[in-house]
Design an enzyme around this catalytic site. Sequence first.
Site, PDB file in Angstrom:
ATOM      1  CG  HIS A   1      41.826 -31.752  32.607  1.00  0.00           C
ATOM      2  ND1 HIS A   1      41.144 -32.731  32.729  1.00  0.00           N
ATOM      3  CD2 HIS A   1      40.938 -30.657  32.898  1.00  0.00           C
ATOM      4  CE1 HIS A   1      40.016 -32.591  33.604  1.00  0.00           C
ATOM      5  NE2 HIS A   1      40.163 -31.106  33.556  1.00  0.00           N
TER       6      HIS A   1
ATOM      7  CG  HIS B   1      22.534 -32.824   1.545  1.00  0.00           C
ATOM      8  ND1 HIS B   1      23.243 -32.796   2.692  1.00  0.00           N
ATOM      9  CD2 HIS B   1      22.966 -31.796   0.677  1.00  0.00           C
ATOM     10  CE1 HIS B   1      23.818 -31.562   2.857  1.00  0.00           C
ATOM     11  NE2 HIS B   1      23.547 -31.110   1.775  1.00  0.00           N
TER      12      HIS B   1
ATOM     13  CG  HIS C   1      37.893 -27.225  32.167  1.00  0.00           C
ATOM     14  ND1 HIS C   1      36.537 -27.324  32.802  1.00  0.00           N
ATOM     15  CD2 HIS C   1      38.782 -27.844  32.730  1.00  0.00           C
ATOM     16  CE1 HIS C   1      36.959 -27.962  33.914  1.00  0.00           C
ATOM     17  NE2 HIS C   1      38.261 -28.421  33.770  1.00  0.00           N
TER      18      HIS C   1
ATOM     19  CD  GLU D   1      36.590 -31.712  35.323  1.00  0.00           C
ATOM     20  OE1 GLU D   1      35.521 -30.363  35.711  1.00  0.00           O
ATOM     21  OE2 GLU D   1      37.549 -31.629  35.677  1.00  0.00           O
TER      22      GLU D   1
END
Length: 479
Positions: free
Chosen positions: A255, A352, A257, A75
């Site tokens: 699979h 944080h 996309h 791919e």
Amino acid sequence: MCPTAATTGDVTPVPTTEGAAPADFQAVDAHAPSAPEAAAKKNTFDPKNNPYSSRASDFLSNTSNWKIIESTLREGEQFANAFFDIETKMKIAQALSDFGVEYIEITSPAASEQSRQDCIKICQMGLKSKILTHIRCHMDDARIAVETGVDGVDIVIGTSSFLRKYSHGKDITYIIKSAIEVIEFVKSKGIEVRFSSEDSFRSDLVDLLSIYRAVDKIGVNRVGIADTVGCANPRQVYDLVRTLRGVVSCDIECHFHDDSGCAVANAFCALEAGATHIDTSVLGIGERNGITTLGGLIARMYVVDPEYVKSKYNLAMLREVENLVAEAVQVTVPFNNPITGFCAFTHKAGIHAKAILANPSTYEILKPEDFGLSRYIEIGSRLTGWNAVKSRVEQLELEMTDDQVKDVTAKIKQLADVKTQSMDDVDTVLRVYHRGITTGHLKLRQPEVFDELLASHRSEQGSDAEDGPAKKKVKTNGN
């Protein structure tokens, strides 16, 4: 290739090479740990209390039992910037095998003579990963593929009305007949075989299930679902995989996309519904927007079952694999890339930072150390908090009370309102403040006096920079 995203103003990015120290970020684990840091290290992940793991009702879920079919060399070759020569292919294949992916899928040897030769060479590398190749549902392709030495063949044919009309022009009866012929031929060679529909989510469900039943009946190893145009959403994925799981006994490969940004989420839902294998590519490269990213899938599945993921894959290699592929296709690793983006484990806001120093799991669902990475706390910004500054004070082994730390933090924030302060800038402020306090020249809440001390220090440093080489030369000559 490490991430090299450009910066603006005076902000320096987190370093992307191991061992390098960031200019304006505080590494929490630098030097001796502070008391909160030491306490934080005692906090370990308890899988029994993980709210993200599979529930008892998810009896079909495979979120703790799945495999990766890594398709960067198949791919990924369809990515706009991709051109892999055989040396590059072999490097990527070796890196993926060392990372631990179960399968590596490579371009069909029927695509070109060079593709065929590349396929043979990769099969001869002796990798731990099994080697697959991807072919059309055609006997000519199958004959070429089985002669290369691959461990398995992935067969695909379009099943949607779009592809049946505008691509191969065949009906469902023809598709089933061709699939059975090719599958039986590949099986006769003693290697794995997968059959996948293409454009599955725009295909008729009755047609799909008819095809999958037929190929499952003759003993295919896996059937595949492909969201070829990236149109599916997680709910649709779950429903289709769950339905298919009730129809076939073989493994299910998926699979996805990423045209609509759902590839990782869809992969996760597929595993929840009973899929067993997920196709990925490094950085998600592939046709158009590409497919499920290797790193993104790893991050998602680590949250569900970190011990399982750590037992299967060499997580510290992920950045190396991504940098290798990024360089090969001439892109940078995105700043917000899961796990390896240069901001992935960076904390800036004061509230944080305080919590991170006490227990990293407060604002981190992933442990950077499990991926060979470090977290950073930026303390040179207007958002910094005194707890983060206190941690840096302790690392520099400066004795200060909490009131003094809060006092100097106010100065850092004031300076950061003008421009972000580098770590060197912050350290200078801290050392000048500490020296002023210990010598008695400075007391709490005397900003004007502190400004004079800083100005004096900078003046001295500037003078030393100008006179240093000359003084050093005179001293050397004197000796």
